[in-house]
Design an enzyme around this catalytic site. Structure first.
Site, PDB file in Angstrom:
ATOM      1  N   LYS A  97       0.843  -1.199   0.000  1.00  0.00           N
ATOM      2  CA  LYS A  97       0.000   0.000   0.000  1.00  0.00           C
ATOM      3  C   LYS A  97       0.875   1.244   0.000  1.00  0.00           C
ATOM      4  O   LYS A  97       1.516   1.561   1.004  1.00  0.00           O
ATOM      5  CB  LYS A  97      -0.915  -0.005   1.223  1.00  0.00           C
ATOM      6  CG  LYS A  97      -1.992  -1.077   1.185  1.00  0.00           C
ATOM      7  CD  LYS A  97      -2.923  -0.997   2.377  1.00  0.00           C
ATOM      8  CE  LYS A  97      -2.261  -1.508   3.638  1.00  0.00           C
ATOM      9  NZ  LYS A  97      -3.212  -1.596   4.779  1.00  0.00           N
ATOM     10  N   ARG A 104       8.543   2.047   6.720  1.00  0.00           N
ATOM     11  CA  ARG A 104       9.174   1.099   7.637  1.00  0.00           C
ATOM     12  C   ARG A 104      10.694   1.148   7.555  1.00  0.00           C
ATOM     13  O   ARG A 104      11.382   0.252   8.036  1.00  0.00           O
ATOM     14  CB  ARG A 104       8.649  -0.309   7.365  1.00  0.00           C
ATOM     15  CG  ARG A 104       7.128  -0.393   7.491  1.00  0.00           C
ATOM     16  CD  ARG A 104       6.601  -1.788   7.420  1.00  0.00           C
ATOM     17  NE  ARG A 104       6.916  -2.555   8.628  1.00  0.00           N
ATOM     18  CZ  ARG A 104       6.430  -3.761   8.897  1.00  0.00           C
ATOM     19  NH1 ARG A 104       5.601  -4.336   8.039  1.00  0.00           N
ATOM     20  NH2 ARG A 104       6.766  -4.397   9.994  1.00  0.00           N
ATOM     21  N   ASP A 169      -4.623  -6.799 -12.124  1.00  0.00           N
ATOM     22  CA  ASP A 169      -3.454  -7.435 -11.506  1.00  0.00           C
ATOM     23  C   ASP A 169      -2.453  -7.887 -12.567  1.00  0.00           C
ATOM     24  O   ASP A 169      -1.243  -7.652 -12.444  1.00  0.00           O
ATOM     25  CB  ASP A 169      -3.885  -8.642 -10.672  1.00  0.00           C
ATOM     26  CG  ASP A 169      -4.600  -8.249  -9.395  1.00  0.00           C
ATOM     27  OD1 ASP A 169      -4.123  -7.330  -8.714  1.00  0.00           O
ATOM     28  OD2 ASP A 169      -5.634  -8.861  -9.078  1.00  0.00           O
TER      29      ASP A 169
END
EC number: 2.8.3.21
Length: 405
Positions: A97, A104, A169
């Site tokens: 996302k 992080r 996708d």
């Protein structure tokens, strides 16, 4: 770089690709590399395997030829191991996302500190930047289709409908593959790495471009299909024969002339509405559009698919039977090209599915391995980048890695 044990084949032999992502989009990019000969490492969560594993058959196709690494890449020694792996990686693909990796602590700059030549492909629903309202939202196939204007163009005149299965996708995954290869080509010329921002909705925006251009440059909205027929052109789309469905494209001067003779419309050829040299019949703008559809429907309804295919082949009109899934593997073209093939799963079963595509003449792809189990190659991969058995045991003991049971 020492490579993991695998056969040497394909145009991408010697390239190391690592991907982190679940389900379809990101892994499909990795899968293409693996089938073309690259060494592809699939990173999975230590505690929870890729959710695609719950499917009974599809994973055996989508995860074949891969090396499975189960590692916590965001924490302590697991992060260190991941960054060490990046030192020997050519292409890293992550699907998440928005800028999840940067949040992080694994930014492009951090990765380039460990490997200045690294190609990084970020795949997300809405991109790595933009508005807070959208950038960090989750996205799947239908989300990307809906947000891009692609979905609204599909379906029937009475209701829009997503294009399945999972079109966004696969388009996005293939975009990641081609973009990463383009970047790798440039890196080998300049020695400088690249970061690619692939937003699924932008991929689908581009794929839905054909009729959008009429709106952006004139305000015209293309209607959706009616029962599978092209919204603009007569003789194009889905049609019903006496024993099933075909698709056809009535395009070309000779094709229209000869087809009209067959269906009883020779008298409108050469008229002001259908002048000589007409290559397409506009369903709306041509007054004869509805009549063409009526006559064509009536003619097709009295002929079998085989009869229609034979006649249209004579007239050079593009046409194909709408095949059912059970009809695929027995079709002579499928048989001649070995479009459907078989391979062995890791537990010794035989799996059947689509073969490698496209077909490279001089450096063909191949299927050399079924889907690996969760953590199956963790130890081999870590040893490959310099970890001892004691190091690996320590990572496993801390819950930062998982090896095969």
């Amino acid at each position: 770089m020492n490579h993991l044990p695998m056969p040497t084949f394909g145009p991408l032999a010697g390239v190391r690709v690592v991907f982190s992502g679940i389900e379809i989009a990101g892994p499909f990019a990795g899968q293409m590399f693996a089938e073309w000969g690259a060494e592809v490492i699939w990173i999975e969560n230590v505690a929870w395997a890729d959710t695609i594993r719950v499917q009974p058959n599809y994973p055996q196709l989508s995860r074949r030829n891969l090396h499975a690494l189960s590692l916590n890449i965001f924490k302590d020694e697991g992060r260190e191991a991941f960054l060490k792996l990046m030192e020997t990686t050519d292409i890293f693909i992550e699907a998440s996302k928005g800028p999840a990796f940067a949040r992080r602590g694994i930014t492009d700059e951090v990765l380039w500190e460990h490997n200045p030549k690294l190609v990084i492909a970020h795949l997300s629903g809405f991109g790595q930047y933009g508005t807070e309202e959208y950038t960090n939202l989750p996205a799947y196939n239908t989300i990307a289709q809906a947000f891009s204007g692609y979905l609204i163009q599909n379906g029937d005149v009475d209701q829009p409908m997503p294009a399945f299965p999972y079109t966004a996708d696969y388009f996005s995954g293939m975009t990641a593959t081609t973009a990463a290869l383009a970047a790798l080509h440039k890196v080998r010329e300049t020695g400088k790495g690249e970061s690619i921002d692939i937003a699924m909705y932008e991929v689908m925006l581009r794929m839905g471009q054909y009729f959008m251009m009429d709106y952006f440059n004139g305000g015209e909205i293309c209607p959706r299909m009616t029962k599978g027929k092209d919204p603009y052109y007569a003789g194009c789309g889905l049609y019903k024969c006496a024993d099933g469905y075909i698709v056809m494209e009535l395009v070309g001067i000779t094709q229209i002339n000869e087809c009209f003779k067959d269906i009883g419309l020779a008298h409108i050829l050469g008229t002001p509405e259908v002048p000589e040299g007409t290559q397409l019949i506009h369903r709306v703008e041509c007054p004869y559009g509805p009549l063409v559809e009526e006559k064509l429907d009536a003619w097709l309804a009295t002929h079998t698919i085989a009869e229609v295919q034979a006649r249209f082949a004579e007239l050079n009109i593009a046409c194909a039977k709408v095949l059912t899934i059970p009809e695929l593997e027995g079709n002579p073209q499928y048989v001649a090209r070995e479009s459907i093939t078989q391979w062995q799963t890791m537990d010794g079963r035989t799996c059947k599915g689509p073969n490698i595509m496209p077909k490279f003449k001089n450096n063909p792809g191949k299927i050399w391995r079924g889907m690996p189990s969760h953590g199956m190659d963790t130890a081999a991969i870590l040893k490959n980048i310099g970890y001892s058995e004691a190091d690996i045991k320590e990572l496993v003991g801390k819950g930062l890695a998982k090896v095969e049971d």
